[in-house]
Design a protein around this motif. Structure first.
Motif, mmCIF file in Angstrom:
data_model
loop_
_atom_site.group_PDB
_atom_site.id
_atom_site.type_symbol
_atom_site.label_atom_id
_atom_site.label_comp_id
_atom_site.label_asym_id
_atom_site.label_seq_id
_atom_site.Cartn_x
_atom_site.Cartn_y
_atom_site.Cartn_z
ATOM 1 N N GLY A 1 -106.236 -27.488 51.138
ATOM 2 C CA GLY A 1 -106.498 -28.878 50.765
ATOM 3 C C GLY A 1 -106.597 -29.164 49.288
ATOM 4 N N TYR A 2 -106.418 -28.171 48.465
ATOM 5 C CA TYR A 2 -106.473 -28.435 47.027
ATOM 6 C C TYR A 2 -105.113 -28.964 46.588
ATOM 7 N N ARG A 3 -105.118 -29.863 45.652
ATOM 8 C CA ARG A 3 -103.874 -30.501 45.230
ATOM 9 C C ARG A 3 -103.623 -30.375 43.730
ATOM 10 N N LYS A 4 -104.674 -30.357 42.983
ATOM 11 C CA LYS A 4 -104.510 -30.313 41.524
ATOM 12 C C LYS A 4 -104.832 -28.905 41.038
ATOM 13 N N ILE A 5 -103.842 -28.061 41.126
ATOM 14 C CA ILE A 5 -104.074 -26.638 40.930
ATOM 15 C C ILE A 5 -103.684 -26.171 39.527
ATOM 16 N N ALA A 6 -104.660 -25.615 38.843
ATOM 17 C CA ALA A 6 -104.410 -25.099 37.486
ATOM 18 C C ALA A 6 -104.151 -23.600 37.542
#
Lengths: 337, 337
Positions: free
Chosen positions: A180-185
DNA sequence: TAAATCACCGAGAACGTTACCGAAAAAACA
DNA sequence: TGTTTTTTCGGTAACGTTCTCGGTGATTTA
């Protein structure tokens, strides 16, 4: 001046020739059982130890392998060394260890001043690829077999063994996406290194495949330590939009990030997911426990050494390249729960 | 067959004698500046590398140091190695590393088969003292300098460098007492080892000095790993009265204990205090952070190597013994708050 | 019984380097 | 100019070991 008992001492004590003693000790052809027995007994009596310098001189073989490592004070490299030693010991080879401390200059210095004649082969994980690989090419040109592992050198034609960095990174990133993570660094390693690039590419391709945005400011390069991880996270947090997950190039940096996040009272997993790479034992100890891609460090060490030994035995041996798969280990840090 | 350019090749290429080349290369007396220049140039041109076997043969010196370690996959020994290499590198010595994996038999095997002639000296931390130290005595009798560090061998007369185990343990225990703990257990190392004994004694004397009871069932011996720490704690928890604090012989075992306690939902610090020994970086990462006695690993490595180098240089050098102090590091695990 | 084979051993060169000693050439001295 | 000193170099033994070759006797074969 210290002096060991030599083959000559045994010979004169027994009134036989050195040749006979030599043959008897090596248990080769043409020696009577009784004389051989006498020699062996005299040898232990005089506490005889073979002189490897002399043997090395005549055979041009030292049974010594050189290992060049960026550092030894971490889980990955030290277990890798253990893997190497595991096969080297059985084959009767000793290991001379050189640690560069991630210093490229020192690496060149060490390699240039290497007593090549004292080494039957060289196992290396490069410190940095920034500059040239010339010093390694020289070693190879001198006929000394070299095997690269982990941090390999691109432009040199020789055997290499490494983990599957690209797929590991891909899998780690996909895992974050699926949770569910979308903004992955991505907290990456130094730019020059091939495996930094490979892991970066795995990360990028995973994003693209899932049609997620690639935000350049979410990719930050630096060193490999926990401190670097903390700094990287701080940098991520000051500029622009903040990510909701972090894929770190290794566990130490991931833990640095976790520590920094905790200081900010950000909940790991729930607010920000974190995943590392290596499966350092500390990843199971940190709280929350760190998800990671397990690297087959011991196996890489073994395979590298086996390959080097092959190179040494055969005169002409075609370079091989082996890539070992990693394994996703899911713990708490990458789950929203 | 690979073959390096030798001093002879240079000599014949320049039409001069090998003696002259030898002198020129080493920049000693009796050689004209111009011929020396020519030799040096030819040497780099032919990519000449000195043959250490030959040099070792005539000098009976190899510039090789042996290091015997129980393991390398942990913070203490790996930074210790870094310390050793720090001084060895500057002095132009290479390091041959032998790791026994805490296997006493393997230790004997390695030492017995050591090419003593290939080593100018030996640095050792023993794997176990259970049996005899005969194999080390043999090495010394052969005139090879030996320096013990960390896990030293009692009955052998040679230089030794270690941390102050007794006082460190004493201080750790007193720290627990001062923080209000009264029923203090000790998770110890294997019995044979001197430093196990020293830390045990420090613990015991601290208890006695503060008139606290010494409960034999609160002292449990085993190995050095985290798993051993967990097992030890379980054992502590099953039989009789339970302690309210734990002094572990090292950080890894302390962390094992912490993990086991957490599984029991026991609050570290508040319910049960814990303190370790080493100051492994992981002790700052575990939650709650582990109090500990910091060991000067790097410094011990340096001092050991310096001492060994002294032994090698002087022919007769009286064995020295150096003890380095530890330092109490107070974190969360030993405070009731 | 002579010839061929076999089992066992020793002499000596070789590996690459250094160290010691002596020799030739150049420079300094008388 | 002759003698001594200095500078520069070469020859050679030595380090400990292995390897190749040849040489004894003894044993087997024909």
């Amino acid at each position: 001046m210290r002096r060991f008992a030599t083959i000559k001492d045994i010979a004169s004590a027994l009134n036989i020739s050195v040749s006979t003693v030599s043959r008897a000790l090596r248990d080769t052809y043409d020696v009577n059982a009784s004389t051989r027995q006498a020699v062996l007994q005299k040898a232990t009596e005089l506490n005889y130890r073979p002189n490897f310098n002399a043997i090395g001189l005549v055979h041009n073989r030292t049974h010594n392998l050189g290992i060049l490592l960026p550092e030894i004070t971490n889980y990955y490299f030290s277990t890798l060394f253990t893997g190497i030693q595991d096969v080297a010991y059985k084959a009767g080879f000793n290991l001379t260890l050189f640690v560069t401390g991630n210093d490229a200059e020192r690496e060149v210095d060490i390699v240039r001043n290497l007593s090549l004649s004292g080494l039957d082969g060289l196992l290396v994980s490069v410190s940095s690829q920034a500059d040239s690989d010339q010093h390694f090419q020289e070693v190879i040109d001198n006929g000394v077999p070299v095997v690269f592992f982990d941090r390999v050198s691109e432009n040199i034609h020789t055997s290499k063994v490494m983990q599957d960095d690209y797929n590991g990174a891909f899998e780690a990133t996909v895992h974050l996406i699926k949770n569910g993570y979308r903004k992955i660094a991505h907290i990456a390693g130094p730019e020059g290194l091939t495996f930094t690039q490979a892991r970066l590419n795995g990360y990028l391709d995973a994003l693209r495949k899932h049609k997620l945005p690639v935000e350049p400011s979410w990719i930050v390069h630096s060193g490999f330590t926990q401190q670097h991880g903390e700094q990287d996270l701080e940098q991520l947090w000051v500029c622009g939009e903040r990510p909701d997950a972090i894929f770190a190039v290794n566990d130490r940096k991931a833990i640095g990030a976790i520590l920094a996040l905790k200081r900010k009272n950000i909940r790991i997993g729930k607010d920000v997911g974190v995943i590392g790479f290596t499966n350092d034992p500390v990843s199971a100890i940190v709280s929350p426990a760190l998800s990671t891609i397990a690297e087959p460090a011991f196996e890489i060490g073994k395979r590298s050494c086996e390959l080097l030994l092959k190179h040494i035995q055969k005169k002409r041996f075609e370079p091989e390249q082996v890539t070992l798969p990693g394994k996703l280990i899911v713990r708490e840090s990458s789950q929203r729960l």
